[in-house]
Scaffold this motif. Structure first.
Motif, PDB file in Angstrom:
ATOM      1  N   GLU A 115       0.816  -1.214   0.000  1.00  0.00           N
ATOM      2  CA  GLU A 115       0.000   0.000   0.000  1.00  0.00           C
ATOM      3  C   GLU A 115       0.851   1.266   0.000  1.00  0.00           C
ATOM      4  OE1 GLU A 115      -4.007  -1.275   2.329  1.00  0.00           O
ATOM      5  OE2 GLU A 115      -2.157  -1.340   3.529  1.00  0.00           O
ATOM      6  N   LEU A 116       2.006   1.212   0.658  1.00  0.00           N
ATOM      7  CA  LEU A 116       2.918   2.350   0.741  1.00  0.00           C
ATOM      8  C   LEU A 116       4.315   1.897   0.360  1.00  0.00           C
ATOM      9  CD1 LEU A 116       1.838   3.689   4.259  1.00  0.00           C
ATOM     10  CD2 LEU A 116       1.294   4.778   2.072  1.00  0.00           C
ATOM     11  N   ALA A 117       5.126   2.823  -0.141  1.00  0.00           N
ATOM     12  CA  ALA A 117       6.502   2.480  -0.491  1.00  0.00           C
ATOM     13  C   ALA A 117       7.419   3.673  -0.253  1.00  0.00           C
ATOM     14  CB  ALA A 117       6.606   2.033  -1.944  1.00  0.00           C
ATOM     15  N   ARG A 118       8.604   3.390   0.273  1.00  0.00           N
ATOM     16  CA  ARG A 118       9.647   4.406   0.428  1.00  0.00           C
ATOM     17  C   ARG A 118      10.457   4.468  -0.851  1.00  0.00           C
ATOM     18  NH1 ARG A 118      15.052   3.103   1.961  1.00  0.00           N
ATOM     19  NH2 ARG A 118      16.282   5.018   2.181  1.00  0.00           N
ATOM     20  N   ILE A 119      10.651   5.687  -1.372  1.00  0.00           N
ATOM     21  CA  ILE A 119      11.406   5.887  -2.606  1.00  0.00           C
ATOM     22  C   ILE A 119      12.673   6.674  -2.293  1.00  0.00           C
ATOM     23  CG2 ILE A 119      11.321   6.649  -4.999  1.00  0.00           C
ATOM     24  CD1 ILE A 119       9.099   4.643  -4.235  1.00  0.00           C
ATOM     25  N   PRO A 120      13.852   6.031  -2.363  1.00  0.00           N
ATOM     26  CA  PRO A 120      15.105   6.773  -2.157  1.00  0.00           C
ATOM     27  C   PRO A 120      15.366   7.735  -3.331  1.00  0.00           C
ATOM     28  CG  PRO A 120      15.407   4.379  -1.967  1.00  0.00           C
ATOM     29  CD  PRO A 120      14.070   4.607  -2.594  1.00  0.00           C
ATOM     30  N   HIS A 121      16.219   8.732  -3.092  1.00  0.00           N
ATOM     31  CA  HIS A 121      16.610   9.677  -4.151  1.00  0.00           C
ATOM     32  C   HIS A 121      15.376  10.188  -4.899  1.00  0.00           C
ATOM     33  CE1 HIS A 121      20.623   8.300  -3.316  1.00  0.00           C
ATOM     34  NE2 HIS A 121      20.430   7.112  -3.854  1.00  0.00           N
ATOM     35  N   ALA A 122      14.401  10.669  -4.142  1.00  0.00           N
ATOM     36  CA  ALA A 122      13.118  11.034  -4.732  1.00  0.00           C
ATOM     37  C   ALA A 122      13.253  12.086  -5.838  1.00  0.00           C
ATOM     38  CB  ALA A 122      12.171  11.553  -3.649  1.00  0.00           C
ATOM     39  N   ASP A 123      14.119  13.072  -5.638  1.00  0.00           N
ATOM     40  CA  ASP A 123      14.272  14.124  -6.645  1.00  0.00           C
ATOM     41  C   ASP A 123      14.775  13.578  -7.974  1.00  0.00           C
ATOM     42  OD1 ASP A 123      13.297  16.348  -5.360  1.00  0.00           O
ATOM     43  OD2 ASP A 123      15.239  17.036  -4.619  1.00  0.00           O
ATOM     44  N   GLY A 124      15.673  12.597  -7.914  1.00  0.00           N
ATOM     45  CA  GLY A 124      16.240  12.062  -9.144  1.00  0.00           C
ATOM     46  C   GLY A 124      15.442  10.931  -9.750  1.00  0.00           C
ATOM     47  N   THR A 125      14.540  10.352  -8.961  1.00  0.00           N
ATOM     48  CA  THR A 125      13.866   9.124  -9.383  1.00  0.00           C
ATOM     49  C   THR A 125      12.435   9.350  -9.832  1.00  0.00           C
ATOM     50  OG1 THR A 125      15.228   7.853  -7.832  1.00  0.00           O
ATOM     51  CG2 THR A 125      13.200   6.802  -8.605  1.00  0.00           C
ATOM     52  N   LEU A 126      11.705  10.205  -9.129  1.00  0.00           N
ATOM     53  CA  LEU A 126      10.274  10.368  -9.374  1.00  0.00           C
ATOM     54  C   LEU A 126       9.992  11.439 -10.425  1.00  0.00           C
ATOM     55  CD1 LEU A 126       8.986  10.216  -5.691  1.00  0.00           C
ATOM     56  CD2 LEU A 126       8.985   8.379  -7.410  1.00  0.00           C
ATOM     57  N   VAL A 127       9.045  11.130 -11.306  1.00  0.00           N
ATOM     58  CA  VAL A 127       8.621  12.076 -12.332  1.00  0.00           C
ATOM     59  C   VAL A 127       7.124  12.324 -12.154  1.00  0.00           C
ATOM     60  CG1 VAL A 127       8.424  12.549 -14.798  1.00  0.00           C
ATOM     61  CG2 VAL A 127      10.384  11.245 -13.926  1.00  0.00           C
TER      62      VAL A 127
END
Length: 338
Positions: A115-127
């Motif tokens: 249901e939830l997930a931690r995303i490392p390096h959010a600025d470089g990874t998420l669009v």
């Protein structure tokens, strides 16, 4: 939160887990809009890839940002985002060259079948997407996180383009996505290897001009026969076995390009044999982040519909049945609703 855990080959359970949380100031936590099962998840499921204890499964994701670390600047709470199966800073020299999956700070994602997930390096990874997507776009956006981005990279590595003949070894979700990518990149002829009528039909819908059912050396010989003895200009390898790799190499012409993205298991290439093929190899974990902005735009504008690779939808609680269906080839790719 509820999440999928694999304990041993064939042993998949959905359990109550500790909620994902911020661990580093560059992290984000997202609430998954949906998740899915990848063909590469079948390697440990089948016992081919060793498990080191129970593993929280999943590496493909799309959803809404719920929390951000204090160093995150490029995404904000409430954004709908898509990210790659490899988290990257997107600033190191390797990332800037377009190979974010080789980032010197890379983190291979896990734990997104939840249901939830931690995303490392959010600025470089998420669009972020242009807005909140309509429900029918969600499968395609989820596909962009891995299988579409991986198939796209494979087609780019095979130099798909105008006037080119591209062959695709593998009719799973990645191979089918590579067919779609080769079509979008302008390939003149796209030859899909497949023995499954449903997958053959989708390959043709995605842009395949020819279907070949032969495999191995026979399959490679068929490509040579169909191309006047030359072989394909480029070949996508999207399986990861000894047979599929040599099938791809032998299906290419001298100087041809091989885009290999199948997760290789027990693949060995004899140096002398490879030397005399004269082919060029590029592949490995796909730098999906390189392509995400373009892929999201194509999906958002409804120019491509890669979500059609999902042919079975189940609730998260039935993840074990989803794994079983893919293992038994009753499903190409399973979408899990949250």
């Amino acid at each position: 939160m509820r999440g999928v855990v694999m304990y041993a080959p064939g042993d998949v359970r959905v359990e109550e887990l500790e909620d994902a949380k911020i661990a580093e100031p560059t992290d984000a936590v997202i609430r998954l809009a949906a998740t899915c099962i990848c063909g590469s998840d079948l390697w440990p499921y089948r016992g081919i890839e060793k498990l080191n204890g129970p593993v929280h499964m999943g590496h493909e994701y799309a959803g809404v940002v719920e929390q951000i670390g204090h160093d995150v600047k490029n995404v904000k709470v409430g954004d709908f985002v898509v990210g790659s199966f490899v988290a990257s800073d997107n600033t190191c020299e390797v990332c800037q060259a377009g190979y974010q999956s080789g980032c010197i700070h890379r983190v291979f994602m896990t734990g997104t079948q939840s249901e939830l997930a931690r995303i490392p390096h959010a600025d470089g990874t998420l669009v972020p997407t242009p807005g909140v997507p309509e429900a029918d776009l969600l499968p395609s956006l989820l596909a962009a996180s891995d299988v579409l981005g991986t198939g796209w990279y494979a087609a780019v590595a095979a130099e798909a383009g105008p006037g080119k003949t591209i062959a695709v070894v593998g009719d799973g979700a990645v191979g089918l996505s590579a067919v779609l990518a080769a079509k979008q990149l302008g390939a003149e002829r796209i030859i899909a290897f497949s023995r499954h009528p449903e997958r053959q039909a989708l390959a043709r819908e995605f842009g395949a001009t020819d279907i070949v059912e032969e495999r191995g050396d026979e399959g490679a010989a068929k490509i040579k026969e169909m191309t006047g003895g030359y072989g394909a200009h480029g070949v996508v390898e999207a399986v990861g076995t000894q047979e599929s790799m040599w099938q791809a190499i032998h299906a290419a012409r001298g100087g041809g390009r091989i885009g290999y993205v199948g997760v290789g298991h027990d693949v060995e290439l004899n140096g002398l044999d490879l030397f005399f093929t004269g082919v060029q190899l590029e592949g490995g974990p796909a730098p999906v982040r390189r392509f995400l902005p373009e892929l999201i735009r194509l999906i958002w504008d409804r120019k491509i519909n890669p979500g059609k690779v999902f042919d079975l939808t189940l609730p998260l609680e039935q993840a074990a049945e989803g794994y079983k269906a893919m293992d038994e080839r009753r499903a190409t790719k399973v979408l899990l609703t949250i």
